[in-house]
Write a protein that holds these residues in place. Structure first.
Motif: not given
Length: 330
Positions: A269-278
């Motif tokens: 995927d070339d349009q990734l979105v960052p993921g974080l914990t609460c």
């Protein structure tokens, strides 16, 4: 900042010690410090996020003179997340009560850029039921969840900023270096536990940027080209073993193949979105935030959040990170 109750006590008018030019600033650490030095260097003293703090004194009897007369506390019990690190929100609340602080409440926030987000926060703090509009990862600037595993198991467009293969510390550190190479290229962001990984491997950050980066770039290229994770891991650890003694002793240990497969899948995927914990999202803000809700989260929102519950407080923090919109990840 999100509707933070502020408790403070004004400094006595007749006691204003001069503030030196090299003062450490407005934050007080939990380190025990000499009373006279504190009076000189921290007057008046301000402690931010007191609900996630632990003061170096426990009661009125133990309170130093400088603290009793020159202390300002800012915080929000709804955002108390770090009891597992030694924070004592209950003790801080008792301390405020015992010492007669005057409490002022902040009812507005400069964060909110929409009436929707302001309304959501008010509903949450009133413990009212809330339903979030659904959205995809590409509708948001970041995706939040309680756990890293939840993020890895969610929308494949989400790239979590930490990886936990649970097959050994050295293997996890190497995977973190790989993840950091990917997050820097795809998002311009550093992996969350990069510093811990470097410490585990006995490395300095400069070595990562110079000596190790070619090895990591080659491994990422191999993953992107579809090479089997086992072959990628063997090639990477062989090249790193010549540079890092710790890796040489781990070549026959368990291999984080599922972690590499997850990274490989994201590289498509070339349009990734960052993921974080609460927890990692605390103190940050974005225009639009998507939340990966668990079944327990959905039930809590349907009934109204209870700030006495740690999971509810973490969810509240996640739900109040957006300036404009908060979405439920579909």
């Amino acid at each position: 900042m999100a509707l933070l109750p502020v408790a403070f006590r004004l400094q006595s008018a007749d006691r204003r010690p001069p503030r030196p030019a090299d003062s450490p600033g407005d934050q007080l650490t939990s380190q025990l410090i000499d009373e006279s030095a504190a009076y000189s260097y921290f007057s008046p003293t301000l402690i931010d996020i007191y609900s996630d703090s632990d003061l170096p004194f426990d009661s009125t009897r133990d309170t130093p003179k400088w603290a009793a007369e020159h202390l300002t506390l800012i915080g929000d019990p709804w955002q108390a997340l770090y009891q597992f690190r030694g924070a004592r929100p209950a003790a801080m609340t008792a301390y405020i009560s015992e010492n007669g602080f005057t409490t002022h409440r902040l009812d507005e926030s400069f964060r909110w850029g929409s009436g929707r987000q302001a309304w959501l926060t008010r509903q949450l703090r009133r413990r009212m039921p809330v339903t979030l509009p659904a959205g995809s990862a590409h509708d948001a600037d970041v995706v939040l969840a309680h756990k890293w595993k939840t993020l890895w198991d969610s929308d494949p467009h989400v790239l979590p900023l930490a990886i936990k293969p649970r097959v050994g510390q050295v293997q996890e550190a190497i995977c973190t270096l790989l993840l950091n190479e990917i997050t820097q290229n795809a998002l311009g962001l550093q992996a969350v536990f990069l510093h811990d990984a470097l410490v585990t491997l006995g490395l300095e950050k400069e070595e990562l940027l110079t000596t190790l980066r070619p090895c990591l770039q080659t491994a990422v290229t191999h993953l992107k080209n579809g090479n089997p994770p086992l072959l990628v891991w063997r090639s990477l650890t062989e090249s790193l073993a010549d540079l890092i003694p710790t890796v040489a002793t781990q070549q026959h240990a368990r291999k984080p193949l599922s972690a590499l497969a997850r990274l490989q899948f994201r590289l498509e995927d070339d349009q990734l979105v960052p993921g974080l914990t609460c927890h990692q999202s605390k103190g940050r803000e974005w225009n639009t935030v998507a939340i990966r809700l668990s079944g327990a989260d959905a039930s809590a929102l349907a009934l109204g959040l209870d700030p006495s519950q740690a999971d509810h407080r973490a969810l509240y923090v996640a739900l109040t990170r957006a300036r404009l919109d908060t979405l439920a990840l579909a």
